[in-house]
Design a protein around this motif. Structure first.
Motif, mmCIF file in Angstrom:
data_model
loop_
_atom_site.group_PDB
_atom_site.id
_atom_site.type_symbol
_atom_site.label_atom_id
_atom_site.label_comp_id
_atom_site.label_asym_id
_atom_site.label_seq_id
_atom_site.Cartn_x
_atom_site.Cartn_y
_atom_site.Cartn_z
ATOM 1 N N ARG A 191 5.305 -7.903 -12.814
ATOM 2 C CA ARG A 191 5.699 -6.521 -12.544
ATOM 3 C C ARG A 191 4.444 -5.694 -12.306
ATOM 4 O O ARG A 191 3.481 -5.766 -13.078
ATOM 5 C CB ARG A 191 6.488 -5.944 -13.726
ATOM 6 N N ILE A 192 4.461 -4.919 -11.243
ATOM 7 C CA ILE A 192 3.330 -4.055 -10.897
ATOM 8 C C ILE A 192 3.771 -2.608 -11.020
ATOM 9 O O ILE A 192 4.748 -2.187 -10.379
ATOM 10 C CB ILE A 192 2.836 -4.310 -9.457
ATOM 11 N N ASP A 193 3.077 -1.864 -11.853
ATOM 12 C CA ASP A 193 3.285 -0.416 -11.947
ATOM 13 C C ASP A 193 2.043 0.251 -11.368
ATOM 14 O O ASP A 193 0.976 0.242 -12.005
ATOM 15 C CB ASP A 193 3.500 0.016 -13.400
ATOM 16 N N PRO A 194 2.101 0.792 -10.159
ATOM 17 C CA PRO A 194 0.907 1.366 -9.522
ATOM 18 C C PRO A 194 0.208 2.413 -10.366
ATOM 19 O O PRO A 194 -1.017 2.549 -10.299
ATOM 20 C CB PRO A 194 1.462 1.973 -8.225
ATOM 21 N N ARG A 204 5.638 3.554 -6.713
ATOM 22 C CA ARG A 204 6.902 2.830 -6.823
ATOM 23 C C ARG A 204 6.664 1.476 -7.497
ATOM 24 O O ARG A 204 5.997 0.606 -6.934
ATOM 25 C CB ARG A 204 7.481 2.607 -5.430
ATOM 26 N N PRO A 205 7.174 1.233 -8.718
ATOM 27 C CA PRO A 205 7.009 -0.079 -9.356
ATOM 28 C C PRO A 205 7.706 -1.169 -8.538
ATOM 29 O O PRO A 205 8.723 -0.928 -7.889
ATOM 30 C CB PRO A 205 7.678 0.093 -10.725
ATOM 31 N N PHE A 206 7.148 -2.376 -8.613
ATOM 32 C CA PHE A 206 7.742 -3.497 -7.889
ATOM 33 C C PHE A 206 7.370 -4.804 -8.578
ATOM 34 O O PHE A 206 6.424 -4.862 -9.376
ATOM 35 C CB PHE A 206 7.299 -3.513 -6.427
ATOM 36 N N ALA A 207 8.139 -5.830 -8.288
ATOM 37 C CA ALA A 207 7.816 -7.179 -8.742
ATOM 38 C C ALA A 207 7.139 -7.913 -7.593
ATOM 39 O O ALA A 207 7.579 -7.824 -6.447
ATOM 40 C CB ALA A 207 9.070 -7.923 -9.177
ATOM 41 N N LEU A 208 6.076 -8.635 -7.920
ATOM 42 C CA LEU A 208 5.305 -9.369 -6.925
ATOM 43 C C LEU A 208 5.377 -10.852 -7.249
ATOM 44 O O LEU A 208 4.957 -11.289 -8.320
ATOM 45 C CB LEU A 208 3.851 -8.906 -6.933
ATOM 46 N N ALA A 209 5.946 -11.639 -6.327
ATOM 47 C CA ALA A 209 6.021 -13.097 -6.476
ATOM 48 C C ALA A 209 5.031 -13.720 -5.509
ATOM 49 O O ALA A 209 5.125 -13.508 -4.296
ATOM 50 C CB ALA A 209 7.438 -13.591 -6.176
ATOM 51 N N THR A 210 4.096 -14.509 -6.051
ATOM 52 C CA THR A 210 3.003 -15.055 -5.243
ATOM 53 C C THR A 210 2.933 -16.567 -5.384
ATOM 54 O O THR A 210 3.012 -17.090 -6.498
ATOM 55 C CB THR A 210 1.662 -14.441 -5.676
ATOM 56 N N HIS A 214 0.839 -1.202 0.000
ATOM 57 C CA HIS A 214 0.000 0.000 0.000
ATOM 58 C C HIS A 214 0.876 1.254 0.000
ATOM 59 O O HIS A 214 0.603 2.226 -0.725
ATOM 60 C CB HIS A 214 -0.913 -0.015 1.227
ATOM 61 N N ARG A 215 1.938 1.229 0.801
ATOM 62 C CA ARG A 215 2.844 2.378 0.842
ATOM 63 C C ARG A 215 3.562 2.553 -0.488
ATOM 64 O O ARG A 215 3.688 3.674 -0.991
ATOM 65 C CB ARG A 215 3.841 2.204 1.986
ATOM 66 N N TRP A 216 4.031 1.459 -1.073
ATOM 67 C CA TRP A 216 4.720 1.548 -2.360
ATOM 68 C C TRP A 216 3.791 2.064 -3.450
ATOM 69 O O TRP A 216 4.205 2.858 -4.303
ATOM 70 C CB TRP A 216 5.288 0.181 -2.744
ATOM 71 N N CYS A 217 2.537 1.621 -3.424
ATOM 72 C CA CYS A 217 1.577 2.130 -4.422
ATOM 73 C C CYS A 217 1.345 3.618 -4.224
ATOM 74 O O CYS A 217 1.241 4.384 -5.189
ATOM 75 C CB CYS A 217 0.261 1.365 -4.316
ATOM 76 N N GLY A 218 1.257 4.056 -2.960
ATOM 77 C CA GLY A 218 1.071 5.475 -2.675
ATOM 78 C C GLY A 218 2.225 6.319 -3.160
ATOM 79 O O GLY A 218 2.062 7.502 -3.487
ATOM 80 N N GLU A 219 3.414 5.712 -3.213
ATOM 81 C CA GLU A 219 4.611 6.405 -3.701
ATOM 82 C C GLU A 219 4.826 6.195 -5.193
ATOM 83 O O GLU A 219 5.849 6.639 -5.736
ATOM 84 C CB GLU A 219 5.839 5.896 -2.937
#
Length: 372
Positions: free
Chosen positions: A102-105, A16-22, A9-14
């Motif tokens: 890859r997630i780009d908010p 900030r792109p990130f990779a999500l491994a689930t 949630h914080r990264w999305c608010g910023e």
């Protein structure tokens, strides 16, 4: 992904792109369940765990690759290596199927909205496509408790409707799991598999009887994540000072309170009053409700007498079989604290269909598939 919702949630608010491994599937014994995630941002910061340590390095590297490639989501299977126990693999013997994307908010505002719902405590189901049309892999939509889809979309039509129905059902059950929809003449020609991440309200533990055992059990229940209520008809005993770990302490006749309070399939009812004038009307009602667990404290002699009185109160035999009495597993417990462990151990075993046997004497997988 909800195991790391605060950070995401914080990264999305910023932005900030990130990779999500689930973890999207588990075979055999594995340390963490389906739906658990690791995330890595472009600066190399990592959060979460999917294996308790044994494959984290490989997952981290794969996340960095997906971030730099900016390509399609990737799948990886991690299992035990017979040739080299120190190689990348699960030494516990299970297999993990992991989806990395890859997630780009900025391009997926619906995910940020879903995470906002979660961190603010609203019951939420987030459906993530893990198998089906290639262009939909990794796509998400969100269902907010009981409502229609509130964020995101898969195809804007039949797929959204089918997935939303599954997500609502799993949200009511409070369970994160996979579901397959489509391919059955339901307007969605190709079967799809979604992983539904569920953030549900806390399950309830209703403890009847303001006794020393209830004080210990309320602490154990709170530790396990239950919303704990202690109820007793005697105001001198039913006080917040005596039960500081309970979310609420209610002064009322037990069966009257149970008649008006909200319960569901995850609710545990623990009757510790040990007094027939309270127990019988309470158990008569509890055994007729769609709760997950009903247990009552007492000796075997008390249990036999309790069954006799319940039969006289016209409680049917199939209902009586639901009653866990004497309550708890045979741990040799004597103190209130030991008894609380015995009771909560039985609740855990009942919830997950465990045997209650020592693992050293049992066979088969340690981590069982969740019941449907």
């Amino acid at each position: 992904m909800l195991n790391i919702a605060d950070t995401l949630h914080r990264w999305c608010g910023e932005a900030r792109p990130f990779a999500l491994a689930t973890v999207v599937d588990v075979t055999g014994s594995a340390p963490l369940p389906v739906g658990t995630s690791v995330a890595v941002d472009e600066s190399g910061n990592a959060v979460g765990s999917i294996s308790g340590g044994c494959v984290e390095g490989a997952v981290y590297d794969l996340c960095r690759q997906v971030l730099s490639d900016r390509g399609a989501p990737r799948r990886a299977l991690f299992g035990y290596s017979d040739d080299d126990a120190f190689a990348v693999g699960l030494t516990c013997g299970g297999e993990l199927d992991v989806l990395v994307q890859r997630i780009d908010p900025a391009l997926q505002p619906h995910l940020a909205a879903a995470l906002t719902d979660v961190v603010q405590g609203r019951p939420t189901a987030v459906a993530q496509m893990v198998a089906g049309p290639r262009d939909l892999i990794g796509s998400t939509l969100t269902v907010l408790s009981g409502d229609s889809v509130t964020h995101g979309a898969l195809d804007g039509g039949p797929a959204d409707k089918l997935v939303a129905e599954e997500a609502r059902s799993l949200l009511r059950a409070g369970r994160t799991t996979r579901a397959t929809v489509g391919g059955n003449g339901d307007g969605c020609p190709e079967p799809m598999t979604v992983l539904v991440h569920v953030h549900a309200s806390r399950p309830r533990m209703l403890i009847f009887g303001a006794v020393d055992f209830a004080a210990a059990l309320s602490q154990a229940g709170a530790f396990l994540g239950y919303r704990v209520t202690v109820c007793d008809a005697r105001p001198v005993f039913a006080t917040s000072a005596r039960f500081p770990h309970a979310d609420e302490v209610v002064v009322d006749w037990p069966h009257r309170y149970l008649e008006r309070t909200e319960v569901d399939a995850r609710t545990a009812v623990c009757v510790l009053t040990h007094d027939a004038k309270f127990d019988i009307p309470l158990l008569r009602l509890a055994l007729d409700l769609p709760v997950g667990y009903v247990g009552a404290l007492g000796s075997r002699r008390t249990h036999r007498e309790r069954l006799r009185l319940l039969r006289e109160a016209d409680v049917a035999g199939d209902r009586l079989t639901r009653l866990r009495s004497p309550i708890g597993l045979d741990l040799g417990a004597r103190t209130p604290e030991e008894t609380a462990v015995s009771i909560t151990a039985e609740i855990i075993a009942h919830t997950h269909r465990g045997t209650g046997l020592p693992l050293s004497r049992a066979t088969g997988p340690i981590h069982r598939p969740l019941p449907h």
